[in-house]
Write a protein that holds these residues in place. Structure first.
Motif, PDB file in Angstrom:
ATOM      1  N   GLY A 150      60.596  60.867  33.438  1.00 30.78           N
ATOM      2  CA  GLY A 150      61.341  61.554  34.487  1.00 30.78           C
ATOM      3  C   GLY A 150      60.893  62.969  34.747  1.00 30.78           C
ATOM      4  N   LEU A 151      60.016  63.520  33.911  1.00 26.73           N
ATOM      5  CA  LEU A 151      59.573  64.905  34.068  1.00 26.73           C
ATOM      6  C   LEU A 151      58.082  65.017  34.341  1.00 26.73           C
ATOM      7  CD1 LEU A 151      61.605  66.544  31.149  1.00 26.73           C
ATOM      8  CD2 LEU A 151      62.156  66.573  33.586  1.00 26.73           C
TER       9      LEU A 151
ATOM     10  N   ALA B 185      54.176  63.940  35.456  1.00 26.91           N
ATOM     11  CA  ALA B 185      53.615  63.254  36.619  1.00 26.91           C
ATOM     12  C   ALA B 185      52.925  61.950  36.232  1.00 26.91           C
ATOM     13  CB  ALA B 185      52.626  64.179  37.329  1.00 26.91           C
ATOM     14  N   LYS B 186      52.837  61.682  34.942  1.00 30.59           N
ATOM     15  CA  LYS B 186      52.122  60.507  34.464  1.00 30.59           C
ATOM     16  C   LYS B 186      53.040  59.310  34.355  1.00 30.59           C
ATOM     17  CE  LYS B 186      49.252  58.823  30.646  1.00 30.59           C
ATOM     18  NZ  LYS B 186      48.687  59.133  29.311  1.00 30.59           N
ATOM     19  N   TRP B 187      52.670  58.250  35.032  1.00 34.23           N
ATOM     20  CA  TRP B 187      53.357  56.963  34.929  1.00 34.23           C
ATOM     21  C   TRP B 187      52.410  55.998  34.207  1.00 34.23           C
ATOM     22  CZ3 TRP B 187      57.229  54.952  38.945  1.00 34.23           C
ATOM     23  CH2 TRP B 187      58.008  56.005  39.454  1.00 34.23           C
ATOM     24  N   THR B 188      52.889  55.377  33.139  1.00 34.53           N
ATOM     25  CA  THR B 188      52.066  54.436  32.382  1.00 34.53           C
ATOM     26  C   THR B 188      52.535  53.018  32.660  1.00 34.53           C
ATOM     27  OG1 THR B 188      51.794  56.081  30.622  1.00 34.53           O
ATOM     28  CG2 THR B 188      51.242  53.786  30.102  1.00 34.53           C
ATOM     29  N   PHE B 189      51.639  52.202  33.197  1.00 35.81           N
ATOM     30  CA  PHE B 189      52.005  50.820  33.516  1.00 35.81           C
ATOM     31  C   PHE B 189      52.149  50.025  32.225  1.00 35.81           C
ATOM     32  CE2 PHE B 189      50.889  46.385  34.527  1.00 35.81           C
ATOM     33  CZ  PHE B 189      51.853  46.130  35.483  1.00 35.81           C
ATOM     34  N   VAL B 190      53.319  49.369  32.062  1.00 44.45           N
ATOM     35  CA  VAL B 190      53.585  48.581  30.846  1.00 44.45           C
ATOM     36  C   VAL B 190      53.910  47.135  31.179  1.00 44.45           C
ATOM     37  CG1 VAL B 190      54.343  50.583  29.495  1.00 44.45           C
ATOM     38  CG2 VAL B 190      56.020  49.286  30.843  1.00 44.45           C
ATOM     39  N   GLY B 191      53.861  46.771  32.438  1.00 49.49           N
ATOM     40  CA  GLY B 191      54.127  45.391  32.821  1.00 49.49           C
ATOM     41  C   GLY B 191      55.555  44.978  32.526  1.00 49.49           C
ATOM     42  N   LEU B 192      55.709  43.888  31.801  1.00 46.50           N
ATOM     43  CA  LEU B 192      57.032  43.346  31.482  1.00 46.50           C
ATOM     44  C   LEU B 192      57.587  43.872  30.155  1.00 46.50           C
ATOM     45  CD1 LEU B 192      56.480  39.615  32.531  1.00 46.50           C
ATOM     46  CD2 LEU B 192      57.689  41.389  33.820  1.00 46.50           C
TER      47      LEU B 192
ATOM     48  N   GLY C   8      61.977  54.110  33.068  1.00 48.86           N
ATOM     49  CA  GLY C   8      61.480  52.775  33.368  1.00 48.86           C
ATOM     50  C   GLY C   8      62.316  51.701  32.703  1.00 48.86           C
ATOM     51  N   TYR C   9      62.667  51.924  31.446  1.00 48.05           N
ATOM     52  CA  TYR C   9      63.506  50.960  30.723  1.00 48.05           C
ATOM     53  C   TYR C   9      64.906  50.915  31.311  1.00 48.05           C
ATOM     54  CZ  TYR C   9      65.971  48.714  26.848  1.00 48.05           C
ATOM     55  OH  TYR C   9      66.744  47.874  26.097  1.00 48.05           O
ATOM     56  N   ALA C  10      65.439  52.086  31.708  1.00 51.78           N
ATOM     57  CA  ALA C  10      66.759  52.131  32.338  1.00 51.78           C
ATOM     58  C   ALA C  10      66.760  51.338  33.646  1.00 51.78           C
ATOM     59  CB  ALA C  10      67.172  53.577  32.594  1.00 51.78           C
ATOM     60  N   ALA C  11      65.674  51.439  34.412  1.00 53.37           N
ATOM     61  CA  ALA C  11      65.570  50.671  35.657  1.00 53.37           C
ATOM     62  C   ALA C  11      65.529  49.175  35.369  1.00 53.37           C
ATOM     63  CB  ALA C  11      64.323  51.099  36.427  1.00 53.37           C
ATOM     64  N   ALA C  12      64.860  48.790  34.285  1.00 54.90           N
ATOM     65  CA  ALA C  12      64.811  47.371  33.919  1.00 54.90           C
ATOM     66  C   ALA C  12      66.195  46.853  33.552  1.00 54.90           C
ATOM     67  CB  ALA C  12      63.843  47.173  32.750  1.00 54.90           C
ATOM     68  N   ILE C  13      66.968  47.645  32.804  1.00 54.28           N
ATOM     69  CA  ILE C  13      68.341  47.243  32.462  1.00 54.28           C
ATOM     70  C   ILE C  13      69.171  47.103  33.731  1.00 54.28           C
ATOM     71  CG2 ILE C  13      70.430  47.863  31.204  1.00 54.28           C
ATOM     72  CD1 ILE C  13      68.713  49.491  29.298  1.00 54.28           C
ATOM     73  N   SER C  14      68.993  48.027  34.665  1.00 56.76           N
ATOM     74  CA  SER C  14      69.758  47.996  35.923  1.00 56.76           C
ATOM     75  C   SER C  14      69.481  46.728  36.702  1.00 56.76           C
ATOM     76  CB  SER C  14      69.419  49.225  36.772  1.00 56.76           C
ATOM     77  OG  SER C  14      69.733  50.418  36.094  1.00 56.76           O
TER      78      SER C  14
ATOM     79  N   ALA D 182      68.305  56.679  30.280  1.00 53.96           N
ATOM     80  CA  ALA D 182      67.535  57.372  31.308  1.00 53.96           C
ATOM     81  C   ALA D 182      67.479  58.881  31.077  1.00 53.96           C
ATOM     82  CB  ALA D 182      68.119  57.073  32.690  1.00 53.96           C
ATOM     83  N   PHE D 183      68.634  59.505  30.816  1.00 51.71           N
ATOM     84  CA  PHE D 183      68.695  60.963  30.839  1.00 51.71           C
ATOM     85  C   PHE D 183      68.798  61.618  29.464  1.00 51.71           C
ATOM     86  CE2 PHE D 183      70.461  59.461  34.908  1.00 51.71           C
ATOM     87  CZ  PHE D 183      69.501  60.005  35.741  1.00 51.71           C
ATOM     88  N   GLU D 184      69.148  60.863  28.434  1.00 49.37           N
ATOM     89  CA  GLU D 184      69.156  61.419  27.084  1.00 49.37           C
ATOM     90  C   GLU D 184      67.879  61.053  26.331  1.00 49.37           C
ATOM     91  OE1 GLU D 184      72.713  60.447  24.951  1.00 49.37           O
ATOM     92  OE2 GLU D 184      74.052  61.201  26.527  1.00 49.37           O
ATOM     93  N   LYS D 185      67.423  59.795  26.505  1.00 48.48           N
ATOM     94  CA  LYS D 185      66.199  59.366  25.845  1.00 48.48           C
ATOM     95  C   LYS D 185      64.961  59.547  26.725  1.00 48.48           C
ATOM     96  CE  LYS D 185      68.466  55.954  22.881  1.00 48.48           C
ATOM     97  NZ  LYS D 185      68.492  54.525  22.455  1.00 48.48           N
ATOM     98  N   GLY D 186      65.167  59.763  28.020  1.00 46.25           N
ATOM     99  CA  GLY D 186      64.031  59.953  28.918  1.00 46.25           C
ATOM    100  C   GLY D 186      63.207  58.705  29.145  1.00 46.25           C
ATOM    101  N   GLU D 187      63.847  57.534  29.147  1.00 45.63           N
ATOM    102  CA  GLU D 187      63.144  56.273  29.383  1.00 45.63           C
ATOM    103  C   GLU D 187      63.617  55.687  30.713  1.00 45.63           C
ATOM    104  OE1 GLU D 187      63.572  53.673  26.037  1.00 45.63           O
ATOM    105  OE2 GLU D 187      63.163  55.260  24.587  1.00 45.63           O
TER     106      GLU D 187
END
Length: 296
Positions: free
Chosen positions: A48-49, A51-58, A264-270, A257-262
């Motif tokens: 979230g901070l 500029a690097k996005w790392t593709f992790v697939g599934l 992408g994982y938060a979006a997957a849970i959503s 999302a906002f405490e652990k800074g994950e």
């Protein structure tokens, strides 16, 4: 009267789409595009901070099956939703029938207004009010009962305590929807039932209830959707405590999302929550409304 030509109808259709275009564009900008953005994010690792996005697939979706806190949150959310889906429509139905049985119009309107007013309170404010009511030392509830029960501190009571707040807040809203259904029942049916010697329960069971099935389905669907994504009550009253006993999916998503800074994982849970919600709603509507239409 001459029928309209195909050219005239096509012109009207184009005019209609021109009027609809601003609304469609606005919906796309504030809902569809962010939803697609979040879907794409669920396949990346991003804090979230940077500029690097790392593709992790599934990988984010595979993590769902190994997240113990998420498993607890799913269990709590399921129980909270079940409590509200079972008790709230039943209580709302009884309340709606009682209100509609009042003969004086002004009194009936007054009752509707009083019970509906609780749903106008924001969930955060309702949570603050009830957190004070549940306070073990100075809370209104313990003073009445003469006890010092930890309503929000006991892991066996906390979920039921918060569910009671949810039922209280939106009971009037549900009752108003069902009251609208009761008003659609022809008066002649009640009169015929009375002539046949039907009791109050008989009139409700054989006259009112069959006409309310679609309205009950609406209330149940609303409760399923709202309670699966419940957040405000839990955040303000307990923030998931004690020891994740009141952790629900929405609070877990925010923490991830906002405490652990994950993010992408938060979006997957959503999106997993969205999929589960759609499945539950479709299955419920199939078992109630669609199957009933097939039988008729």
């Amino acid at each position: 009267m001459k029928p309209r030509s195909a050219v005239g109808m096509a012109a009207e259709t184009r005019t209609g789409w021109k009027f609809l275009f601003p609304a469609i564009l606005l919906i796309a900008l504030i809902t569809i595009l962010p939803a697609l953005y979040a879907l794409g994010m669920s396949f990346f690792s991003w804090n979230g901070l940077s500029a690097k996005w790392t593709f992790v697939g599934l990988e984010n979706y595979r993590k769902l099956f190994h997240d113990r806190t998420l498993a607890q949150a799913i269990s709590n959310t399921a129980l909270f939703t079940l409590i509200n889906v079972v008790f709230k429509p039943a209580a709302a139905l009884a309340l709606a029938y009682a209100i509609e049985s009042v003969t004086l119009t002004w009194l009936r309107i007054t009752y509707r207004t009083i019970f509906f007013s609780t749903s106008l309170i924001s969930a955060a404010i309702a949570a603050m009010i009830w957190a004070f009511v549940y306070d073990p030392n100075i809370g209104f509830l313990n003073q009445i009962l003469g006890t010092q029960i930890l309503w929000l501190g006991d892991r066996h009571l906390v979920l039921w305590s918060i569910a009671a707040v949810g039922i209280w807040q939106f009971l009037g809203q549900n009752a108003l929807i069902l009251a609208a259904g009761l008003q659609s029942v022809p008066r002649e049916l009640y009169d015929a039932a009375e002539m046949d010697g039907a009791t109050v329960w008989g009139k409700f069971r054989f006259v009112a209830l069959p006409h309310l099935r679609s309205f009950i389905a609406i209330v149940v669907v609303i409760n399923i959707i709202n309670n699966l994504k419940a957040y405000d009550l839990f955040k303000v009253m307990t923030d998931g405590g004690p020891r994740h006993a009141s952790e629900v999916i929405a609070t877990h998503i925010v923490k991830v999302a906002f405490e652990k800074g994950e993010l992408g994982y938060a979006a997957a849970i959503s999106y997993a929550l969205l999929l589960v919600t759609l499945i539950l709603v479709v299955v419920y509507l199939y078992l109630t409304e669609f199957r009933r239409e097939e039988r008729t």
